[in-house]
Design a protein around this motif. Structure first.
Motif, PDB file in Angstrom:
ATOM      1  N   GLU A  48       0.829  -1.202   0.000  1.00 43.61           N
ATOM      2  CA  GLU A  48       0.000   0.000   0.000  1.00 43.61           C
ATOM      3  C   GLU A  48       0.870   1.260   0.000  1.00 43.61           C
ATOM      4  OE1 GLU A  48      -3.190   2.240   2.923  1.00 43.61           O
ATOM      5  OE2 GLU A  48      -2.966   0.059   3.056  1.00 43.61           O
ATOM      6  N   LYS A  49       1.915   1.258   0.810  1.00 45.52           N
ATOM      7  CA  LYS A  49       2.814   2.420   0.839  1.00 45.52           C
ATOM      8  C   LYS A  49       3.529   2.589  -0.491  1.00 45.52           C
ATOM      9  CE  LYS A  49       3.712   3.051   5.671  1.00 45.52           C
ATOM     10  NZ  LYS A  49       4.363   4.114   6.341  1.00 45.52           N
ATOM     11  N   ALA A  50       3.926   1.489  -1.107  1.00 47.03           N
ATOM     12  CA  ALA A  50       4.589   1.570  -2.408  1.00 47.03           C
ATOM     13  C   ALA A  50       3.643   2.162  -3.448  1.00 47.03           C
ATOM     14  CB  ALA A  50       5.069   0.187  -2.850  1.00 47.03           C
ATOM     15  N   ALA A  51       2.381   1.784  -3.399  1.00 49.23           N
ATOM     16  CA  ALA A  51       1.404   2.345  -4.327  1.00 49.23           C
ATOM     17  C   ALA A  51       1.209   3.839  -4.074  1.00 49.23           C
ATOM     18  CB  ALA A  51       0.070   1.611  -4.201  1.00 49.23           C
ATOM     19  N   THR A  57       4.778  10.086  -6.813  1.00 49.22           N
ATOM     20  CA  THR A  57       5.833  10.307  -7.799  1.00 49.22           C
ATOM     21  C   THR A  57       5.237  10.659  -9.147  1.00 49.22           C
ATOM     22  OG1 THR A  57       7.258   8.750  -6.634  1.00 49.22           O
ATOM     23  CG2 THR A  57       7.836   9.243  -8.908  1.00 49.22           C
ATOM     24  N   GLU A  58       4.169  10.008  -9.520  1.00 44.95           N
ATOM     25  CA  GLU A  58       3.516  10.310 -10.803  1.00 44.95           C
ATOM     26  C   GLU A  58       2.983  11.742 -10.811  1.00 44.95           C
ATOM     27  OE1 GLU A  58       2.194  10.109 -14.580  1.00 44.95           O
ATOM     28  OE2 GLU A  58       3.441   8.619 -13.561  1.00 44.95           O
ATOM     29  N   ARG A  59       2.370  12.153  -9.698  1.00 45.81           N
ATOM     30  CA  ARG A  59       1.871  13.537  -9.630  1.00 45.81           C
ATOM     31  C   ARG A  59       3.021  14.532  -9.743  1.00 45.81           C
ATOM     32  NH1 ARG A  59      -1.375  11.311  -5.518  1.00 45.81           N
ATOM     33  NH2 ARG A  59      -0.016  12.172  -3.916  1.00 45.81           N
ATOM     34  N   LEU A  60       4.126  14.251  -9.066  1.00 43.25           N
ATOM     35  CA  LEU A  60       5.279  15.144  -9.155  1.00 43.25           C
ATOM     36  C   LEU A  60       5.846  15.190 -10.578  1.00 43.25           C
ATOM     37  CD1 LEU A  60       7.144  14.369  -5.826  1.00 43.25           C
ATOM     38  CD2 LEU A  60       5.866  16.428  -6.413  1.00 43.25           C
ATOM     39  N   GLU A  61       5.897  14.045 -11.232  1.00 42.99           N
ATOM     40  CA  GLU A  61       6.391  14.017 -12.608  1.00 42.99           C
ATOM     41  C   GLU A  61       5.480  14.831 -13.533  1.00 42.99           C
ATOM     42  OE1 GLU A  61       6.756   9.905 -13.655  1.00 42.99           O
ATOM     43  OE2 GLU A  61       8.646   9.666 -12.563  1.00 42.99           O
TER      44      GLU A  61
END
Length: 96
Positions: A48-51, A57-61
């Motif tokens: 869950e934490k990895a997700a 990370t996707e939002r930051l990218e």
């Protein structure tokens, strides 16, 4: 007396040892099941934490992509505007 100690030793081996091993084996199996459940819970929590990290990370990218586009697109437009200002002579307004 020696006969009684032999009977007692025989009783301990025949009855006591299987009882102790049975109780100990059952406790060990319960402990193993508990450890397996704890490992499963830890794995689920880690997944869950990895997700969550992946989503963050996707939002930051995405934000970085937008900023890069703004910087690069605006840079070209801004350079064109500067060049247009250099090419056109300044207007001098005359009083009427």
């Amino acid at each position: 007396m020696e006969k009684y100690s032999f009977v007692l030793l025989f009783f301990m081996i025949v009855v006591g040892l299987p009882v102790i091993l049975g109780v100990g084996g059952d406790s060990f199996r319960r402990w193993l099941r508990h450890k397996e459940k704890m490992a499963e819970a830890l794995n689920a929590q880690t997944a869950e934490k990895a997700a969550q990290y992946a989503a963050h990370t996707e939002r930051l990218e995405q934000r970085v992509r937008v900023l890069e586009r703004i910087v690069t697109d605006r840079g070209v437009v801004l350079a064109d505007e500067i060049e247009q200002l250099r090419e056109t002579p300044p207007r001098i307004e005359r009083p009427n």
